[in-house]
Scaffold this motif. Structure first.
Motif, short mmCIF file in Angstrom:
data_model
loop_
_atom_site.label_atom_id
_atom_site.label_comp_id
_atom_site.label_asym_id
_atom_site.label_seq_id
_atom_site.Cartn_x
_atom_site.Cartn_y
_atom_site.Cartn_z
N LEU A 141 0.80 -1.17 0.00
CA LEU A 141 -0.15 0.02 0.03
C LEU A 141 0.85 1.03 0.08
O LEU A 141 1.99 1.56 0.82
N ASP A 142 0.50 1.89 -0.84
CA ASP A 142 1.27 3.38 -0.73
C ASP A 142 0.57 4.77 -0.28
O ASP A 142 -0.77 4.31 0.38
N GLU A 143 0.93 5.78 -0.03
CA GLU A 143 0.44 7.01 0.71
C GLU A 143 -1.03 7.33 0.04
O GLU A 143 -1.75 7.63 0.91
N PHE A 144 -0.99 7.26 -1.21
CA PHE A 144 -2.20 7.63 -1.82
C PHE A 144 -3.48 6.45 -1.46
O PHE A 144 -4.53 7.21 -1.26
N VAL A 145 -3.23 5.55 -1.37
CA VAL A 145 -4.12 4.50 -0.85
C VAL A 145 -4.58 4.84 0.71
O VAL A 145 -5.79 4.69 1.07
N TYR A 146 -3.51 4.91 1.28
CA TYR A 146 -4.09 5.25 2.89
C TYR A 146 -4.44 6.45 3.16
O TYR A 146 -5.34 6.63 3.92
N ARG A 147 -4.49 7.54 2.00
CA ARG A 147 -5.21 8.88 2.40
C ARG A 147 -6.80 8.39 2.07
O ARG A 147 -7.62 9.29 2.28
N ARG A 148 -7.16 7.51 1.20
CA ARG A 148 -8.45 7.31 0.89
C ARG A 148 -9.19 6.29 2.12
O ARG A 148 -10.31 6.16 1.76
N LEU A 149 -8.41 5.66 2.75
CA LEU A 149 -9.22 4.74 3.72
C LEU A 149 -9.75 5.54 4.95
O LEU A 149 -9.07 6.55 5.53
N GLN A 150 -11.15 4.93 5.26
CA GLN A 150 -11.79 5.63 6.49
C GLN A 150 -11.96 4.99 7.54
O GLN A 150 -11.74 5.22 8.78
N LEU A 164 -11.39 -1.82 2.23
CA LEU A 164 -10.10 -1.99 1.49
C LEU A 164 -10.47 -3.33 0.82
O LEU A 164 -10.42 -4.42 1.62
N VAL A 165 -10.66 -3.66 -0.31
CA VAL A 165 -10.85 -5.02 -1.09
C VAL A 165 -10.30 -4.83 -2.33
O VAL A 165 -10.05 -4.05 -3.13
N VAL A 166 -10.23 -6.04 -3.12
CA VAL A 166 -9.51 -6.42 -4.42
C VAL A 166 -10.97 -7.21 -5.12
O VAL A 166 -11.60 -7.87 -4.64
N PHE A 167 -10.91 -6.51 -6.35
CA PHE A 167 -12.26 -7.00 -7.15
C PHE A 167 -11.44 -7.76 -8.35
O PHE A 167 -10.73 -7.30 -8.86
N ILE A 193 -4.38 14.62 10.10
CA ILE A 193 -3.89 13.80 9.30
C ILE A 193 -4.98 13.05 8.33
O ILE A 193 -6.06 12.47 9.05
N ASP A 194 -4.95 12.83 7.13
CA ASP A 194 -6.18 12.39 6.34
C ASP A 194 -5.79 11.00 5.93
O ASP A 194 -4.44 10.82 5.58
N GLY A 195 -6.46 9.88 6.51
CA GLY A 195 -6.24 8.76 6.30
C GLY A 195 -5.93 7.83 7.21
O GLY A 195 -5.93 8.42 8.44
N ARG A 196 -5.53 6.48 7.08
CA ARG A 196 -5.23 5.87 8.08
C ARG A 196 -4.01 5.03 7.99
O ARG A 196 -3.84 3.91 7.87
N PHE A 197 -2.88 5.85 8.38
CA PHE A 197 -1.66 5.29 8.47
C PHE A 197 -1.17 4.60 9.89
O PHE A 197 -1.59 5.08 10.90
N PRO A 198 -0.36 3.42 9.67
CA PRO A 198 -0.25 2.71 10.76
C PRO A 198 1.17 3.69 11.49
O PRO A 198 2.12 2.88 11.51
N VAL A 199 0.96 4.83 12.23
CA VAL A 199 1.99 5.35 12.85
C VAL A 199 2.87 4.91 13.74
O VAL A 199 2.19 4.15 14.79
N GLU A 200 4.11 4.50 13.78
CA GLU A 200 4.78 4.05 14.82
C GLU A 200 5.98 4.66 15.21
O GLU A 200 6.63 4.42 16.22
#
Length: 473
Positions: A41-50, A57-60, A262-269
């Protein structure tokens, strides 16, 4: 009632699909038939997650059907394959009679102890066995050996145990607390294969084990060894940190408190603070997910500093656990002259999916409507590793350019007129069913009361006239 039942398939049609997600990324597969794949996953995907659990998040697949998908920590499917090293080895004749094993090794080695030649003297055995004793040279190995893996020429059936001994000079041998067993059996098109002899982290140069001797338990098993490899422990490598930088959205008048969003769901550590010029400030970090929640401390205070070019700057502060909160707050021990920049570090996770259906596949993210049930993928990964070894990992897939699906509309709860109408019809149907049930209940009660009356009014005979009462004139 039949009309209500006829509408139930419409509700199934409203199940989460591509139209319930905001964005998608087409996926390119590194292999065509791997079955399971992983995509970082990159930054752009994380910024879209709620969703905090990343359920949006799913694969079609190519037909628009969702396939089993799960987000895993990077070290789970991304551990490196265990490194291997081909080892020099030498076969020695073995007698079928234990008492006849009287041979002497004549070896030639270089300055590092590496064997160049091994010869046997002392006379040939009276009757040579079909399996040989093996001398394995570990003299050039400088790290812990987890196991040996042996290859052999094809055999009809193999089940042979081995004793393992170690030596530092080829003269004095000490038994090791391990045994090996080589198995190669076939039946009805299936094969049972075991070629590994565990050594449990043997250190050749620290445990006086620069050479190993593998002696078979019996000599009646035909076996021709083709190669011997040392298997080292897998080198688990953490994925490199990615950083996002945030400017304050709000600050206190005393310049000691700063809030960030922060917009998105980043796993900040990890967290770091960038501040202009030389400084030494003690920082406290807090976070929360929304404005109604309480602020929670994210680790002990730490000293952030920057002192000239020689003194360098402080290291980032590690959090006790990864956090996906949206709101962050810094508190400084003293007022700072310029607004700090909060740097948050995270390790990109991977989405692992099963390639059900037909390609092309696409990863979709960002939805307030679609929150599917937990996926079986984590259990599947563990099962596949038990079958194929702990080094197994899914094949790689790569993200393409983002495409808009429902966009921002997918981030709002879905109360459209179609769903409202269907819920209304369902409610009316429930009321109709309840009314019918009440009507049937009343009807049954009335029927029961009528059956309880024995006779009708016409069947009752008139009472006889009173003879003492005079007739009316």
């Amino acid at each position: 009632m039949a009309a209500v039942l006829a509408l139930l398939p419409c509700f199934a049609a409203l199940a989460a699909g591509r139209q319930d997600y905001g964005w998608e990324w087409p996926l390119t597969l590194s292999q065509d038939d791997a079955g399971a794949y992983r995509v970082t996953l990159d930054e752009f995907v994380y910024r879209r997650l709620q969703d905090p659990q990343l359920r949006d998040l799913v694969v079609f697949d190519g037909a628009g059907g969702a396939v089993p998908t799960a987000v895993l920590a990077p070290e789970q499917p991304l551990a490196r394959t265990a490194p291997r090293l081909a080892l020099p080895w030498f076969a020695l004749p073995m007698s079928k009679t234990p008492s006849a094993r009287r041979w002497e090794l004549l070896s030639e080695s270089d300055a590092d102890g590496r064997l160049r030649r091994v010869e046997v003297s002392g006379g040939a055995p009276a009757e040579r066995a079909q399996a040989d004793v093996l001398i394995v040279d570990l003299s050039r190995v400088r790290e812990a050996v987890a196991a040996l893996e042996l290859e052999w020429k094809p055999v009809e059936a193999l089940d042979l145990g081995y004793r393992v001994e170690a030596s530092d000079d080829l003269d004095h041998w000490q038994p090791l607390a391990t045994r090996g067993r080589l198995v190669d059996l076939q039946r009805e098109g299936r094969r049972l294969l075991h070629r590994r002899i565990d050594l449990f982290g043997l250190l050749p140069h620290h445990q006086r084990a620069r050479y190993l001797r593998l002696t078979p338990d019996r000599g009646d098993q035909a076996l021709a060894i083709a190669s011997v490899e040392a298997v080292f422990a897998p080198r688990a490598t953490a994925a490199p940190l990615s950083w996002i930088e945030l400017s304050p959205s709000r600050s206190s008048d005393d310049r000691q408190m700063y809030e960030f969003r922060i917009d998105g769901r980043f796993p900040v550590e990890q967290a770091d603070v960038a501040l202009d010029g030389n400084h030494a400030v003690e920082w406290r970090l807090e976070s929360r997910d929304d404005a109604d929640a309480q602020w929670r401390s994210r680790g002990a205070p730490w000293m952030g500093y920057q002192v000239g070019a020689e003194g360098g700057r402080s290291r980032p502060n590690a959090l006790a656990t990864s956090v996906r909160d949206r709101q962050w707050r810094l508190r400084a021990s003293t007022a700072v002259a310029t607004a700090p920049v909060l740097r948050l570090g995270y390790r990109p996770e991977v989405a692992v999916f099963v390639a059900q259906g037909a390609p092309p596949y696409a990863l979709a993210a960002g939805s307030a409507r679609a929150l599917p049930e937990p996926s079986p993928v984590p259990r599947l990964v563990e099962a596949l590793r038990e079958r194929h070894g702990r080094d197994w990992q899914p094949a790689t897939a790569y993200l393409g350019s983002a495409r808009v699906l429902a966009g921002e509309a997918a981030l709002r709860p879905d109360w459209n007129w179609r769903k409202g109408l269907l819920w209304g019809v369902l409610l009316i149907g429930a009321l109709v069913v309840a009314g019918l049930a009440l009507s049937l209940l009343r009807s049954s009660r009335a029927t029961a009361a009528a059956e309880a009356v024995p006779e009708t009014a016409e069947d009752v005979e008139p009472a006889p006239a009173n003879p003492d009462k005079p007739d009316a004139e």
